[in-house]
Scaffold this active site. Structure first.
Site, PDB file in Angstrom:
ATOM      1  N   HIS A  50       0.829  -1.214   0.000  1.00 25.54           N
ATOM      2  CA  HIS A  50       0.000   0.000   0.000  1.00 25.54           C
ATOM      3  C   HIS A  50       0.863   1.265   0.000  1.00 25.54           C
ATOM      4  O   HIS A  50       0.374   2.335   0.338  1.00 25.54           O
ATOM      5  CB  HIS A  50      -0.903   0.007   1.240  1.00 25.54           C
ATOM      6  CG  HIS A  50      -1.867  -1.128   1.266  1.00 25.54           C
ATOM      7  ND1 HIS A  50      -2.201  -1.830   2.400  1.00 25.54           N
ATOM      8  CD2 HIS A  50      -2.553  -1.728   0.264  1.00 25.54           C
ATOM      9  CE1 HIS A  50      -3.063  -2.780   2.108  1.00 25.54           C
ATOM     10  NE2 HIS A  50      -3.291  -2.740   0.814  1.00 25.54           N
ATOM     11  N   HIS A  51       2.141   1.128  -0.369  1.00 26.30           N
ATOM     12  CA  HIS A  51       2.985   2.327  -0.322  1.00 26.30           C
ATOM     13  C   HIS A  51       2.526   3.363  -1.340  1.00 26.30           C
ATOM     14  O   HIS A  51       2.809   4.544  -1.200  1.00 26.30           O
ATOM     15  CB  HIS A  51       4.463   1.972  -0.549  1.00 26.30           C
ATOM     16  CG  HIS A  51       4.789   1.658  -1.970  1.00 26.30           C
ATOM     17  ND1 HIS A  51       4.390   0.498  -2.580  1.00 26.30           N
ATOM     18  CD2 HIS A  51       5.442   2.368  -2.918  1.00 26.30           C
ATOM     19  CE1 HIS A  51       4.797   0.506  -3.841  1.00 26.30           C
ATOM     20  NE2 HIS A  51       5.446   1.631  -4.067  1.00 26.30           N
TER      21      HIS A  51
ATOM     22  N   LYS B 109       7.249  -4.417 -10.355  1.00 20.72           N
ATOM     23  CA  LYS B 109       7.091  -4.052 -11.769  1.00 20.72           C
ATOM     24  C   LYS B 109       6.641  -2.587 -11.879  1.00 20.72           C
ATOM     25  O   LYS B 109       7.200  -1.817 -12.644  1.00 20.72           O
ATOM     26  CB  LYS B 109       6.035  -4.981 -12.375  1.00 20.72           C
ATOM     27  CG  LYS B 109       6.039  -5.051 -13.862  1.00 20.72           C
ATOM     28  CD  LYS B 109       5.006  -6.044 -14.365  1.00 20.72           C
ATOM     29  CE  LYS B 109       5.486  -7.474 -14.338  1.00 20.72           C
ATOM     30  NZ  LYS B 109       4.664  -8.387 -15.153  1.00 20.72           N
TER      31      LYS B 109
ATOM     32  N   LYS C 200      -3.008  -8.775  -6.883  1.00 24.96           N
ATOM     33  CA  LYS C 200      -3.404  -9.819  -7.836  1.00 24.96           C
ATOM     34  C   LYS C 200      -4.613 -10.542  -7.272  1.00 24.96           C
ATOM     35  O   LYS C 200      -4.782 -10.595  -6.047  1.00 24.96           O
ATOM     36  CB  LYS C 200      -2.257 -10.827  -8.027  1.00 24.96           C
ATOM     37  CG  LYS C 200      -2.279 -11.523  -9.364  1.00 24.96           C
ATOM     38  CD  LYS C 200      -1.674 -10.650 -10.431  1.00 24.96           C
ATOM     39  CE  LYS C 200      -1.746 -11.242 -11.802  1.00 24.96           C
ATOM     40  NZ  LYS C 200      -1.033 -10.391 -12.769  1.00 24.96           N
TER      41      LYS C 200
ATOM     42  N   SER D 179      -2.192   0.246 -18.834  1.00 25.48           N
ATOM     43  CA  SER D 179      -3.342   0.201 -17.911  1.00 25.48           C
ATOM     44  C   SER D 179      -3.374   1.474 -17.066  1.00 25.48           C
ATOM     45  O   SER D 179      -4.439   2.010 -16.759  1.00 25.48           O
ATOM     46  CB  SER D 179      -3.231  -0.991 -16.966  1.00 25.48           C
ATOM     47  OG  SER D 179      -3.444  -2.169 -17.679  1.00 25.48           O
TER      48      SER D 179
END
Ligand code: NAD
Length: 474
Positions: A67-68, A97, A109, A365
């Site tokens: 959650h950084h 990534k 994910k 995205s």
């Protein structure tokens, strides 16, 4: 028989191994490194769905690794083999990534235990909408919270169902379309997403081979033109990587699919091969090439660049020694196992890591999310204004040179950038800058001798900086 739980654990162990290998070079405190490594939250849910008078229970999982930066971001895969460790490994990779390519998201994910092949569209829709509802109930989806995307077994259709469900629960929220990416263009998707990962792969390879001194070390000339390339997997990523490499002068000498491969040392025609495969559902007996027995033996044939673009674990301890390519460009996620990597690095192979090379998908995205938040198509505001100023320049040049361009020449020169142009330009810039950062990290840390470790190192340091700025770790 494959034990998918064990495979998932192996995958997670491999990601952790790469993390530790890079983390030790950072000099960051233990507590910080532990926080950056672990998955921040894991949510598992079971729910019933009625189909044809029968009720079945389905299991879903969403892992938010970090959650950084918010929102978190990552695909949802549909497969009966989904395991918690596999999803954790993929969520972890997403964090690094995103950091490598400067996409301001944390990694996530998701997975749903369902076979997309053996499920009717009606069942898939019901399960997808119910999973989205479960995520909404727990505040685990939203444009500023967590933004899923397609992954293995899901596509634009599932993303449209998720978006529609979210928008129903968030009536009147003009940002709502940004709750998910990979949507159809008519529902807030973006032009240029389909080819993004393959195009990003090409940009990454082009940048890597542009450094003469790096190429000399592995016995190659600089530049894409003339490089002999073998591609494994002729799906979305493999085909687009091949297409863009070929357009820049590379010679695609081999393409391997699961049923075998096709080879021509003078080069295969990528478009003709795609047409042939679409019509015949195989690459075998392609008139422009010779058959190669199986996909794995194609990996072992001589070439300059090998692009695995199919599955994980394709180069393992037993075949790593036989790889003749000088560069292995990981378009797929995890195509090289940890043991195989050690062998390849000892043999002076240059590995362009998945972490960086296939980040084109998440980069575009990100652009889709930006488009949804601004509620305007890229290029809409400026395209015509750009064209007008280019036309004024051309008019001026024509006047002073007394030469006239024909209509086609003028159109090419004066065309303003549309959404696809802007997306491609943003992707190109992202891939170039990220490669330079990774390379720079290697040059400044002589103990780091491979690009994967350097990419993890760069990512860890960026995430650490976010925590430092929050004042959590002084
Ligand atoms: P895809 O399903 O479109 O293509 C995969 C291709 O590999 C298919 O044509 C399939 O037949 C082939 N294949 C399967 N088994 C094979 C084998 N044993 N040997 C040779 N070929 C085989 O999938 P994709 O979207 O192109 O993804 C490919 C890889 O790239 C995956 O590892 C995926 O995780 C990774 N990736 C994809 C994206 C994306 O945007 N699509 C983004 C990041 C990473």
């Amino acid at each position: 028989m494959i034990n998918h739980e064990e495979e998932g654990k192996k995958f997670l162990d491999t990601v952790m191994y790469y993390y530790e290998k890079a983390a030790k070079h950072t000099g960051l405190p233990e507590g910080m490194l532990e926080q950056i490594k672990i998955c921040n939250s894991v949510y598992k849910v079971s729910f019933p769905v009625e189909i044809d008078g029968e009720v079945k229970t389905f299991e879903g999982i969403r892992v938010q690794h970090s959650h950084h930066k918010m929102p978190t971001k990552g695909g949802i895969r549909y497969s009966v083999y989904v395991s918690e460790d596999e999803v954790k490994a993929l969520a972890t990779l997403m964090t690094f990534k995103c950091a490598v390519v400067n996409v301001p998201f944390g990694g996530a994910k998701g997975g749903m235990k369902i076979s997309p092949r053996n499920s009717s569209p009606k069942l898939l829709e019901k399960v997808t909408r119910r999973f989205a509802t479960e995520l909404i109930k727990k505040n685990l989806i939203g444009p500023s919270l967590d933004v899923p995307a397609p992954d293995y077994g899901t596509g634009a259709k599932e993303m449209a169902w998720i978006a529609d469900t979210y928008m129903t629960f968030n009536y009147g929220n003009t940002d709502a379309q940004g709750c998910v990416t990979g949507k159809p263009v008519g529902l807030g998707g973006i032009r240029g997403r389909t080819e993004a990962t393959g195009l990003g792969t090409y940009f990454g390879i082009r940048e890597c081979v542009s450094f003469k001194e790096d190429m000399t070390k592995i016995g190659l000339e600089a530049g894409v033109a003339g490089k002999k390339v073998i591609i494994q997997g002729f799906g979305n990523v493999g085909y687009h990587s091949a297409k863009f490499l070929e357009e820049d002068g590379a010679i695609i000498i081999g393409v391997a699919e699961y049923e075998g491969g096709t080879y021509n040392e003078n080069g295969l025609n990528v478009e003709e091969l795609l047409k042939y495969r679409t019509e015949n559902r195989t690459v075998l007996d392609f008139p422009g090439g010779q058959n190669v027995e199986d996909s794995i033996s194609m990996l072992e044939m001589p070439c300059d660049i090998l692009v695995p673009a199919a599955l994980e674990n394709q180069i393992q301890e037993h075949n790593a020694d036989k790889i003749q390519a000088k560069i292995i460009a990981e378009a797929a996620n995890g195509p090289i196992t940890q043991k195989a990597e050690e062998i390849l690095l000892k043999k002076n192979k240059l590995i362009i890591p998945d972490l960086y090379l296939n980040a084109g998908g998440v980069t575009v995205s990100y652009f889709e999310w930006l488009k949804n938040l601004s509620n305007v198509r890229f290029g809409r505001m400026g395209k015509r204004a750009e064209e007008k100023s280019y036309n004024r320049i051309v008019d001026f040049v024509e006047r002073i040179t007394e030469k006239k361009l024909d209509t086609r020449e003028r159109t090419i020169i004066t065309q303003g950038a549309d959404e696809e142009d802007i997306v491609r330009s943003g992707l190109e810039d992202t891939m170039i800058l990220a490669y330079r950062e990774i390379r720079e990290a290697m040059m400044q840390n002589p103990d780091i001798t491979d690009l994967r470790t350097a990419a993890f190192y760069v990512a860890i340091r960026k995430i650490a900086l976010s925590y430092e700025m929050m004042g959590i770790f002084p």
